[in-house]
Design an enzyme around this catalytic site. Structure first.
Site, mmCIF file in Angstrom:
data_model
loop_
_atom_site.group_PDB
_atom_site.id
_atom_site.type_symbol
_atom_site.label_atom_id
_atom_site.label_comp_id
_atom_site.label_asym_id
_atom_site.label_seq_id
_atom_site.Cartn_x
_atom_site.Cartn_y
_atom_site.Cartn_z
ATOM 1 N N THR A 1 -52.560 39.387 -20.850
ATOM 2 C CA THR A 1 -52.917 38.248 -21.698
ATOM 3 C C THR A 1 -53.596 38.745 -22.975
ATOM 4 O O THR A 1 -54.116 39.855 -23.012
ATOM 5 C CB THR A 1 -53.818 37.253 -20.936
ATOM 6 O OG1 THR A 1 -54.963 37.939 -20.463
ATOM 7 C CG2 THR A 1 -53.065 36.623 -19.766
ATOM 8 N N THR B 1 -56.453 38.289 -25.159
ATOM 9 C CA THR B 1 -57.816 38.814 -25.305
ATOM 10 C C THR B 1 -58.040 39.989 -24.374
ATOM 11 O O THR B 1 -58.639 41.001 -24.753
ATOM 12 C CB THR B 1 -58.855 37.704 -25.031
ATOM 13 O OG1 THR B 1 -58.631 36.631 -25.948
ATOM 14 C CG2 THR B 1 -60.277 38.217 -25.184
ATOM 15 N N CYS B 2 -57.543 39.883 -23.164
ATOM 16 C CA CYS B 2 -57.723 40.928 -22.156
ATOM 17 C C CYS B 2 -57.053 42.235 -22.577
ATOM 18 O O CYS B 2 -57.624 43.315 -22.437
ATOM 19 C CB CYS B 2 -57.145 40.468 -20.820
ATOM 20 S SG CYS B 2 -57.759 38.863 -20.272
ATOM 21 N N SER B 3 -55.849 42.133 -23.107
ATOM 22 C CA SER B 3 -55.068 43.320 -23.470
ATOM 23 C C SER B 3 -55.405 43.884 -24.837
ATOM 24 O O SER B 3 -55.249 45.077 -25.076
ATOM 25 C CB SER B 3 -53.574 42.985 -23.438
ATOM 26 O OG SER B 3 -53.176 42.658 -22.134
#
Length: 191
Positions: A53, A55-57
Site C-alpha cells: 500500500t 504510505t507503507c511502501s
C-alpha cells in the site's frame, strides 16, 4: 506513551527459504512465536494496514530500513514489520521492497493484531479486517513505549501517519536517553 503491557502469545505461520526443497519455490512452513521474535531482546514492532500500500511502501517500511543502524545505537536489536497479510504476500513485499534489515511478520489471520486491540475493519477500502497503524518498543515481550496513530476506528476515511513513523520513534528514544542520563553536576557530586 510509556506502557508495561505484555505482548500476546501467538504462533505465526511463516515461510522460510530452504535450499533442500526442490522446485521453483524453495520455501517451507515454519512456526514462529511471539517469544521467538520479542523474547530476550529489545525490539521495535511497527504494524500497518497492508503490504504494497502507498504510505507503507513509500515511507514507513523503507524509512525503518534506512534508519536501522540508528535504532541499533539506541539499544534496539531487531526491527519487525507486521501486517494482516499472509506469509506469501509478506515475502513478496519484502523482496519487491529490497529490504536489507527489517524483518517481516505475517499475521495472516489477524490473531496477534486482534489481541493487541488494533484490528479494524477497512471494508470501505475493500481490505476487510486489517491492522491500525501503530508501533511499539518491546523489551523481552514487554511493551516499553507505544505509538498509535490517532482516530483508531473501523472504516476510517483517513490514513493518519506520524506517531508511528521511524523518525518519531527515534526522536522519542533519544529524548528518553537524555532524560535518564544523570546531569553533569550529579556526576561530579558523586565523585
Amino acid at each position: 506513551m510509556t506502557m508495561k503491557k505484555r505482548v500476546p502469545f501467538v504462533t505465526f505461520r511463516t515461510r522460510v527459504r530452504d535450499e533442500t526443497v526442490d522446485g521453483p519455490n524453495p520455501y517451507r512452513w515454519e512456526n514462529k512465536t511471539t517469544e521467538d521474535y520479542f523474547g530476550g531482546r529489545r525490539t521495535i514492532l511497527f504494524s500497518l494496514p497492508g503490504a504494497f500500500t502507498p504510505t507503507c511502501s513509500t515511507y514507513q517500511l523503507p524509512d525503518f530500513d534506512k534508519l536501522y543502524e540508528e535504532f541499533e545505537k539506541h539499544g534496539i536489536e531487531s526491527v519487525y514489520c507486521l501486517s494482516v497479510n499472509d506469509a506469501f504476500v509478506m515475502n513478496a513485499w519484502g523482496k519487491a521492497s529490497g529490504l536489507k534489515k527489517v524483518k517481516l511478520i505475517p499475521d495472516g489471520s489477524g490473531e496477534f493484531t486482534r489481541k493487541m486491540g488494533m484490528l479494524v475493519a477497512k471494508d470501505n477500502l475493500g481490505f476487510g479486517l486489517r491492522s491500525w497503524r501503530y508501533a511499539a518498543v518491546i523489551n523481552d515481550c514487554l511493551i516499553e513505549q507505544w505509538f498509535v496513530e490517532e482516530g483508531l476506528s473501523d472504516n476510517c476515511e483517513t490514513d493518519p501517519y506520524g506517531a508511528s513513523s521511524p523518525q518519531n520513534i527515534l526522536k522519542t528514544l533519544k529524548s528518553l536517553e537524555t532524560e535518564s542520563a544523570p546531569d553533569q553536576s550529579e556526576r561530579l557530586t558523586a565523585l
